[in-house]
Design an enzyme around this catalytic site. Structure first.
Site, PDB file in Angstrom:
ATOM      1  N   ASN A  24       0.811  -1.217   0.000  1.00 22.48           N
ATOM      2  CA  ASN A  24       0.000   0.000   0.000  1.00 22.48           C
ATOM      3  C   ASN A  24       0.851   1.276   0.000  1.00 22.48           C
ATOM      4  O   ASN A  24       1.962   1.296   0.531  1.00 22.48           O
ATOM      5  CB  ASN A  24      -0.917   0.022   1.222  1.00 22.48           C
ATOM      6  CG  ASN A  24      -2.193  -0.764   0.981  1.00 22.48           C
ATOM      7  OD1 ASN A  24      -2.583  -0.964  -0.156  1.00 22.48           O
ATOM      8  ND2 ASN A  24      -2.825  -1.204   2.056  1.00 22.48           N
ATOM      9  N   HIS A  25       0.286   2.322  -0.615  1.00 22.94           N
ATOM     10  CA  HIS A  25       0.834   3.669  -0.550  1.00 22.94           C
ATOM     11  C   HIS A  25      -0.081   4.514   0.333  1.00 22.94           C
ATOM     12  O   HIS A  25      -1.258   4.200   0.515  1.00 22.94           O
ATOM     13  CB  HIS A  25       0.880   4.312  -1.935  1.00 22.94           C
ATOM     14  CG  HIS A  25       1.872   3.693  -2.857  1.00 22.94           C
ATOM     15  ND1 HIS A  25       2.484   4.404  -3.863  1.00 22.94           N
ATOM     16  CD2 HIS A  25       2.354   2.428  -2.950  1.00 22.94           C
ATOM     17  CE1 HIS A  25       3.296   3.608  -4.539  1.00 22.94           C
ATOM     18  NE2 HIS A  25       3.230   2.404  -4.001  1.00 22.94           N
ATOM     19  N   ARG A  26       0.464   5.579   0.852  1.00 23.29           N
ATOM     20  CA  ARG A  26      -0.385   6.541   1.538  1.00 23.29           C
ATOM     21  C   ARG A  26      -1.208   7.294   0.483  1.00 23.29           C
ATOM     22  O   ARG A  26      -0.666   7.778  -0.511  1.00 23.29           O
ATOM     23  CB  ARG A  26       0.478   7.518   2.335  1.00 23.29           C
ATOM     24  CG  ARG A  26      -0.343   8.503   3.144  1.00 23.29           C
ATOM     25  CD  ARG A  26       0.520   9.379   4.020  1.00 23.29           C
ATOM     26  NE  ARG A  26      -0.333  10.312   4.767  1.00 23.29           N
ATOM     27  CZ  ARG A  26       0.132  11.197   5.646  1.00 23.29           C
ATOM     28  NH1 ARG A  26       1.440  11.287   5.877  1.00 23.29           N
ATOM     29  NH2 ARG A  26      -0.704  11.993   6.275  1.00 23.29           N
TER      30      ARG A  26
END
Length: 229
Positions: free
Chosen positions: A91-93
């Site tokens: 995941n990315h922010r």
């Protein structure tokens, strides 16, 4: 099939070709994978047309030894070619203006604001789950025991026990059995029986004979602990 011919769960390549050679493209996962963030039950297998050197990386490429999340897979699961577990470390922010992970190219300081701050949920697969060719399992997905995942499906969230899911995003197509039969199957938890007992009642398990399975359980205590999700 005589029980003594069934391979031990510690067998890496349990499928034999007609000439007796092991099929390198089918492995019992708990024999083929040594990774601190994997937890796999006995007899769960994966298949691949081109066997990888590293099955853990092949199936869950974003799950690193220092990841916070786990990938938990129950017993007797079947994972087809091309399946990928996209775990939470991928995941990315994305709550700000940019999802770009600046920190991974500049020292990887976990305190950097461009990195996600969790949570990093485990991905959990129950028992006797069949994941079809090319399916993608998203971070934090919970696949209940008996779930069948259609080829190419993209699965997030939580599935119902003994359901069939397909599509992108995956949705439930149908339930495999009635609610009463599903509850009974989860209580019987045949996957926790000794392998000799399972093989002795293969016809009832694979033929959908619930009454025969109940008789087979005999005095065996019925528990709900087999359901992982």
């Amino acid at each position: 099939m005589p029980a003594h011919n069934f391979p031990a769960p510690s067998t890496r390549a349990p499928l034999l070709m007609p000439d007796g050679r092991p099929h390198a493209g089918t492995v019992f996962l708990n024999a083929a994978i040594d990774h601190p963030r994997w937890d796999v039950g006995d007899y769960s297998y994966a298949s691949c047309h081109r066997p990888p050197d590293d099955w853990a990386m092949h199936l869950a490429p974003y799950l690193y030894p220092d990841s916070e999340e786990m990938l938990r897979i129950g017993k007797f699961c079947q994972i087809a070619d091309g399946v990928m577990f996209v775990t939470a470390s991928a995941n990315h922010r994305y709550d700000g203006f940019s999802s770009y992970p600046f920190a991974i190219f500049d020292g990887m300081d976990p305190a950097r604001p461009s990195l996600p701050d969790g949570p990093f949920p485990d991905t959990v697969v129950g028992h006797d789950v069949w994941i079809g060719q090319g399916a993608k399992i998203l971070p934090g997905a919970k696949l209940a025991s008996g779930t069948i995942v259609g080829a190419g499906a993209v699965v997030g969230g939580t599935t119902n026990p003994y359901s069939v899911v397909a599509g992108n995003p995956a949705r439930e197509i149908r339930r495999r059995f009635s609610q009463a039969a599903t509850r009974r199957l989860l209580d019987l938890a045949w996957w926790d029986w000794p392998i000799d007992t399972i093989l002795s009642h293969e016809a009832a398990i694979c033929g959908g004979d619930l009454a025969a399975l109940v008789r087979a359980a005999g005095s065996r205590p019925l528990v709900s602990g087999g359901e992982k999700t």
